[in-house]
Scaffold this motif. Structure first.
Motif, PDB file in Angstrom:
ATOM      1  N   ARG A   9       0.822  -1.202   0.000  1.00 51.41           N
ATOM      2  CA  ARG A   9       0.000   0.000   0.000  1.00 51.41           C
ATOM      3  C   ARG A   9       0.862   1.262   0.000  1.00 51.41           C
ATOM      4  NH1 ARG A   9      -2.777   2.871   4.536  1.00 51.41           N
ATOM      5  NH2 ARG A   9      -4.295   4.178   3.483  1.00 51.41           N
ATOM      6  N   GLY A  10       0.552   2.157  -0.935  1.00 50.40           N
ATOM      7  CA  GLY A  10       1.115   3.505  -0.897  1.00 50.40           C
ATOM      8  C   GLY A  10       2.573   3.645  -1.292  1.00 50.40           C
ATOM      9  N   ILE A  11       3.074   2.796  -2.181  1.00 51.58           N
ATOM     10  CA  ILE A  11       4.455   2.997  -2.631  1.00 51.58           C
ATOM     11  C   ILE A  11       4.445   3.610  -4.028  1.00 51.58           C
ATOM     12  CG2 ILE A  11       5.363   1.133  -1.201  1.00 51.58           C
ATOM     13  CD1 ILE A  11       5.722  -0.429  -3.883  1.00 51.58           C
ATOM     14  N   ASN A  12       5.495   4.390  -4.294  1.00 46.90           N
ATOM     15  CA  ASN A  12       5.688   5.030  -5.596  1.00 46.90           C
ATOM     16  C   ASN A  12       4.465   5.843  -6.030  1.00 46.90           C
ATOM     17  OD1 ASN A  12       8.265   3.846  -5.794  1.00 46.90           O
ATOM     18  ND2 ASN A  12       7.396   1.995  -6.652  1.00 46.90           N
ATOM     19  N   VAL A  13       3.836   6.501  -5.067  1.00 46.52           N
ATOM     20  CA  VAL A  13       2.670   7.327  -5.352  1.00 46.52           C
ATOM     21  C   VAL A  13       3.045   8.779  -5.083  1.00 46.52           C
ATOM     22  CG1 VAL A  13       0.274   7.815  -4.747  1.00 46.52           C
ATOM     23  CG2 VAL A  13       1.101   5.465  -4.719  1.00 46.52           C
ATOM     24  N   GLY A  14       2.976   9.593  -6.119  1.00 44.88           N
ATOM     25  CA  GLY A  14       3.259  11.020  -5.953  1.00 44.88           C
ATOM     26  C   GLY A  14       4.646  11.319  -5.406  1.00 44.88           C
ATOM     27  N   GLY A  15       5.609  10.482  -5.732  1.00 43.40           N
ATOM     28  CA  GLY A  15       6.976  10.715  -5.281  1.00 43.40           C
ATOM     29  C   GLY A  15       7.250  10.277  -3.852  1.00 43.40           C
ATOM     30  N   HIS A  16       6.286   9.637  -3.219  1.00 43.28           N
ATOM     31  CA  HIS A  16       6.451   9.190  -1.837  1.00 43.28           C
ATOM     32  C   HIS A  16       6.703   7.682  -1.792  1.00 43.28           C
ATOM     33  CE1 HIS A  16       4.267  12.990  -1.428  1.00 43.28           C
ATOM     34  NE2 HIS A  16       4.927  13.093  -0.303  1.00 43.28           N
ATOM     35  N   ASN A  17       7.432   7.273  -0.742  1.00 45.99           N
ATOM     36  CA  ASN A  17       7.718   5.855  -0.515  1.00 45.99           C
ATOM     37  C   ASN A  17       8.303   5.194  -1.761  1.00 45.99           C
ATOM     38  OD1 ASN A  17       6.871   6.031   2.114  1.00 45.99           O
ATOM     39  ND2 ASN A  17       4.898   5.075   1.757  1.00 45.99           N
ATOM     40  N   SER A  18       9.369   5.788  -2.266  1.00 44.08           N
ATOM     41  CA  SER A  18      10.021   5.258  -3.457  1.00 44.08           C
ATOM     42  C   SER A  18      10.555   3.852  -3.205  1.00 44.08           C
ATOM     43  CB  SER A  18      11.164   6.187  -3.866  1.00 44.08           C
ATOM     44  OG  SER A  18      11.805   5.685  -5.011  1.00 44.08           O
ATOM     45  N   PHE A  19      10.160   2.944  -4.083  1.00 45.93           N
ATOM     46  CA  PHE A  19      10.529   1.540  -3.937  1.00 45.93           C
ATOM     47  C   PHE A  19      10.473   0.916  -5.327  1.00 45.93           C
ATOM     48  CE2 PHE A  19       9.228  -2.483  -1.309  1.00 45.93           C
ATOM     49  CZ  PHE A  19      10.452  -3.063  -1.553  1.00 45.93           C
ATOM     50  N   PRO A  20      11.571   1.021  -6.109  1.00 45.26           N
ATOM     51  CA  PRO A  20      11.585   0.539  -7.491  1.00 45.26           C
ATOM     52  C   PRO A  20      11.273  -0.954  -7.614  1.00 45.26           C
ATOM     53  CG  PRO A  20      13.554   1.824  -6.993  1.00 45.26           C
ATOM     54  CD  PRO A  20      12.843   1.599  -5.698  1.00 45.26           C
ATOM     55  N   LYS A  21      10.763  -1.333  -8.784  1.00 41.70           N
ATOM     56  CA  LYS A  21      10.390  -2.725  -9.044  1.00 41.70           C
ATOM     57  C   LYS A  21      11.535  -3.695  -8.772  1.00 41.70           C
ATOM     58  CE  LYS A  21       8.245  -3.951 -12.798  1.00 41.70           C
ATOM     59  NZ  LYS A  21       7.730  -4.065 -14.182  1.00 41.70           N
ATOM     60  N   ALA A  22      12.724  -3.366  -9.245  1.00 38.32           N
ATOM     61  CA  ALA A  22      13.859  -4.276  -9.067  1.00 38.32           C
ATOM     62  C   ALA A  22      14.136  -4.496  -7.583  1.00 38.32           C
ATOM     63  CB  ALA A  22      15.100  -3.724  -9.769  1.00 38.32           C
ATOM     64  N   ARG A  23      14.029  -3.434  -6.812  1.00 41.08           N
ATOM     65  CA  ARG A  23      14.260  -3.548  -5.357  1.00 41.08           C
ATOM     66  C   ARG A  23      13.146  -4.352  -4.690  1.00 41.08           C
ATOM     67  NH1 ARG A  23      16.264  -5.086  -1.515  1.00 41.08           N
ATOM     68  NH2 ARG A  23      16.603  -3.934   0.381  1.00 41.08           N
ATOM     69  N   GLN A  24      11.910  -4.219  -5.191  1.00 41.09           N
ATOM     70  CA  GLN A  24      10.804  -5.011  -4.650  1.00 41.09           C
ATOM     71  C   GLN A  24      11.091  -6.502  -4.835  1.00 41.09           C
ATOM     72  OE1 GLN A  24       6.817  -3.678  -5.935  1.00 41.09           O
ATOM     73  NE2 GLN A  24       7.754  -1.705  -6.417  1.00 41.09           N
ATOM     74  N   ARG A  25      11.544  -6.856  -6.036  1.00 34.99           N
ATOM     75  CA  ARG A  25      11.863  -8.258  -6.319  1.00 34.99           C
ATOM     76  C   ARG A  25      13.013  -8.736  -5.425  1.00 34.99           C
ATOM     77  NH1 ARG A  25      10.930 -10.631 -11.088  1.00 34.99           N
ATOM     78  NH2 ARG A  25      11.106  -8.635 -12.133  1.00 34.99           N
ATOM     79  N   GLU A  26      14.067  -7.942  -5.300  1.00 38.02           N
ATOM     80  CA  GLU A  26      15.215  -8.317  -4.467  1.00 38.02           C
ATOM     81  C   GLU A  26      14.785  -8.549  -3.021  1.00 38.02           C
ATOM     82  OE1 GLU A  26      18.016  -5.138  -4.818  1.00 38.02           O
ATOM     83  OE2 GLU A  26      18.407  -5.537  -6.938  1.00 38.02           O
ATOM     84  N   LEU A  27      13.951  -7.660  -2.510  1.00 37.98           N
ATOM     85  CA  LEU A  27      13.509  -7.783  -1.131  1.00 37.98           C
ATOM     86  C   LEU A  27      12.702  -9.064  -0.944  1.00 37.98           C
ATOM     87  CD1 LEU A  27      12.466  -5.176   1.332  1.00 37.98           C
ATOM     88  CD2 LEU A  27      10.797  -6.950   0.870  1.00 37.98           C
ATOM     89  N   ALA A  28      11.790  -9.349  -1.871  1.00 38.71           N
ATOM     90  CA  ALA A  28      10.984 -10.574  -1.782  1.00 38.71           C
ATOM     91  C   ALA A  28      11.880 -11.805  -1.829  1.00 38.71           C
ATOM     92  CB  ALA A  28       9.947 -10.603  -2.902  1.00 38.71           C
ATOM     93  N   GLU A  29      12.842 -11.813  -2.734  1.00 42.51           N
ATOM     94  CA  GLU A  29      13.742 -12.956  -2.857  1.00 42.51           C
ATOM     95  C   GLU A  29      14.619 -13.109  -1.612  1.00 42.51           C
ATOM     96  OE1 GLU A  29      15.541 -12.116  -6.667  1.00 42.51           O
ATOM     97  OE2 GLU A  29      13.907 -13.143  -7.741  1.00 42.51           O
ATOM     98  N   SER A  30      14.964 -11.986  -0.969  1.00 48.96           N
ATOM     99  CA  SER A  30      15.776 -12.053   0.245  1.00 48.96           C
ATOM    100  C   SER A  30      15.010 -12.713   1.392  1.00 48.96           C
ATOM    101  CB  SER A  30      16.265 -10.662   0.662  1.00 48.96           C
ATOM    102  OG  SER A  30      15.214  -9.915   1.257  1.00 48.96           O
ATOM    103  N   LEU A  31      13.690 -12.743   1.284  1.00 51.30           N
ATOM    104  CA  LEU A  31      12.851 -13.417   2.281  1.00 51.30           C
ATOM    105  C   LEU A  31      12.648 -14.893   1.948  1.00 51.30           C
ATOM    106  CD1 LEU A  31      10.143 -10.662   2.783  1.00 51.30           C
ATOM    107  CD2 LEU A  31      11.794 -11.471   4.500  1.00 51.30           C
ATOM    108  N   GLY A  32      13.286 -15.343   0.866  1.00 51.07           N
ATOM    109  CA  GLY A  32      13.167 -16.738   0.455  1.00 51.07           C
ATOM    110  C   GLY A  32      11.984 -17.007  -0.452  1.00 51.07           C
ATOM    111  N   LEU A  33      11.301 -15.953  -0.905  1.00 52.15           N
ATOM    112  CA  LEU A  33      10.185 -16.148  -1.827  1.00 52.15           C
ATOM    113  C   LEU A  33      10.749 -16.500  -3.198  1.00 52.15           C
ATOM    114  CD1 LEU A  33       7.949 -13.161  -0.684  1.00 52.15           C
ATOM    115  CD2 LEU A  33       7.909 -15.537   0.100  1.00 52.15           C
ATOM    116  N   LYS A  34      10.106 -17.423  -3.879  1.00 52.77           N
ATOM    117  CA  LYS A  34      10.600 -17.941  -5.150  1.00 52.77           C
ATOM    118  C   LYS A  34       9.708 -17.521  -6.308  1.00 52.77           C
ATOM    119  CE  LYS A  34      13.731 -20.484  -3.070  1.00 52.77           C
ATOM    120  NZ  LYS A  34      14.961 -19.827  -2.773  1.00 52.77           N
ATOM    121  N   ASP A  35      10.301 -17.486  -7.508  1.00 53.42           N
ATOM    122  CA  ASP A  35       9.557 -17.225  -8.733  1.00 53.42           C
ATOM    123  C   ASP A  35       8.758 -15.922  -8.606  1.00 53.42           C
ATOM    124  OD1 ASP A  35       8.702 -17.691 -11.327  1.00 53.42           O
ATOM    125  OD2 ASP A  35       7.039 -18.990 -10.702  1.00 53.42           O
ATOM    126  N   VAL A  36       9.442 -14.859  -8.201  1.00 48.45           N
ATOM    127  CA  VAL A  36       8.803 -13.572  -7.929  1.00 48.45           C
ATOM    128  C   VAL A  36       8.610 -12.780  -9.220  1.00 48.45           C
ATOM    129  CG1 VAL A  36       9.011 -11.369  -6.692  1.00 48.45           C
ATOM    130  CG2 VAL A  36       9.863 -13.477  -5.639  1.00 48.45           C
TER     131      VAL A  36
END
Length: 180
Positions: A9-36
Motif C-alpha cells: 500500500r502507498g508505494i511510488n505514489v506522488g513521489g512518496h515511498n520510493s521503492f523501485p520494481k527491481a528492489r521489490q523483487r530483491e527484497l521478496a527474494e531475500s525473504l526466500g520467496l521464489k519465482d517472484v
C-alpha cells in the motif's frame, strides 16, 4: 505449486515511498520467496506460495521493508484461490467492460464495524456504487474514480483494517500471473 499475491500500500505514489520494481523483487527474494514477478511500480508481487499463512507473509514483508528501507508500508496478501474467488464474486459484472471504472479494495481482515459503510445512502451517489463482501470492497465509478464523491467518502472511512485498492485491469492481470 500455488501462488500468493502481496499488495503493498502507498508505494511510488506522488513521489512518496520510493521503492523501485527491481528492489521489490530483491527484497521478496531475500525473504526466500521464489519465482517472484512484480507487476507495475505500485507494489504487486506474485510468487510461489511459501507454505506460510498469508497474514504471516504480509508481516514478514512489512518488517523487511521497515528494516531495509525505513518505510512503513502496509501489506495485504491473498492466495491465488482467494484472488480468483474475489474476481468471480464481482457484484458489478457490467463494469468489467470498462475495467478502469471498477476498483477492488483488499482488506487485511473483515472489518469489525461496518456501520459507517452501511449508513451511506448509495442512491445519493448514483451511478457510483460499492459493495463490501468479506475482505473485499468493490467500488464501481462509471464516470471515473477521480471525480467520484462516493470513492472519496469510502476511502476516508476508518474501517480499522489495512486496505489497499487496485483497478480491475490490475486485479485481472495479477490473477493471470498467479495462474501461470
Amino acid at each position: 505449486m500455488s501462488r500468493q499475491i502481496a499488495l503493498l500500500r502507498g508505494i511510488n505514489v506522488g513521489g512518496h515511498n520510493s521503492f523501485p520494481k527491481a528492489r521489490q523483487r530483491e527484497l521478496a527474494e531475500s525473504l526466500g520467496l521464489k519465482d517472484v514477478t512484480v507487476l507495475l511500480q505500485t507494489g504487486n508481487l506474485v510468487f510461489a506460495d511459501p507454505g506460510t499463512p498469508p497474514g504471516e507473509t504480509a508481516r514478514r514483508i512489512e518488517d523487511r521493508i521497515a528494516a531495509d528501507l525505513g518505510l512503513t508500508v502496509p501489506v495485504v496478501v491473498r492466495t491465488r484461490d482467494e484472488l480468483a474467488a474475489a474476481v468471480a464474486a464481482n457484484p458489478f459484472p457490467a463494469a468489467e467492460a470498462e475495467p478502469k471504472s471498477l476498483h477492488l479494495t483488499f482488506l487485511s481482515e473483515v472489518p469489525a464495524d461496518t456501520s459507517r459503510l452501511e449508513a451511506i445512502d448509495q442512491a445519493a451517489f448514483a451511478p457510483d456504487r460499492f459493495r463490501l463482501a468479506g475482505r473485499e470492497l468493490y467500488l464501481w465509478c462509471p464516470d471515473g474514480i477521480g471525480r467520484s464523491k462516493l470513492a472519496a467518502l469510502v476511502s476516508r472511512l476508518p474501517l480499522g483494517v489495512t486496505a489497499t485498492a487496485r483497478n480491475w485491469n490490475t486485479v485481472t492481470k495479477l490473477l493471470v500471473l498467479a495462474e501461470a
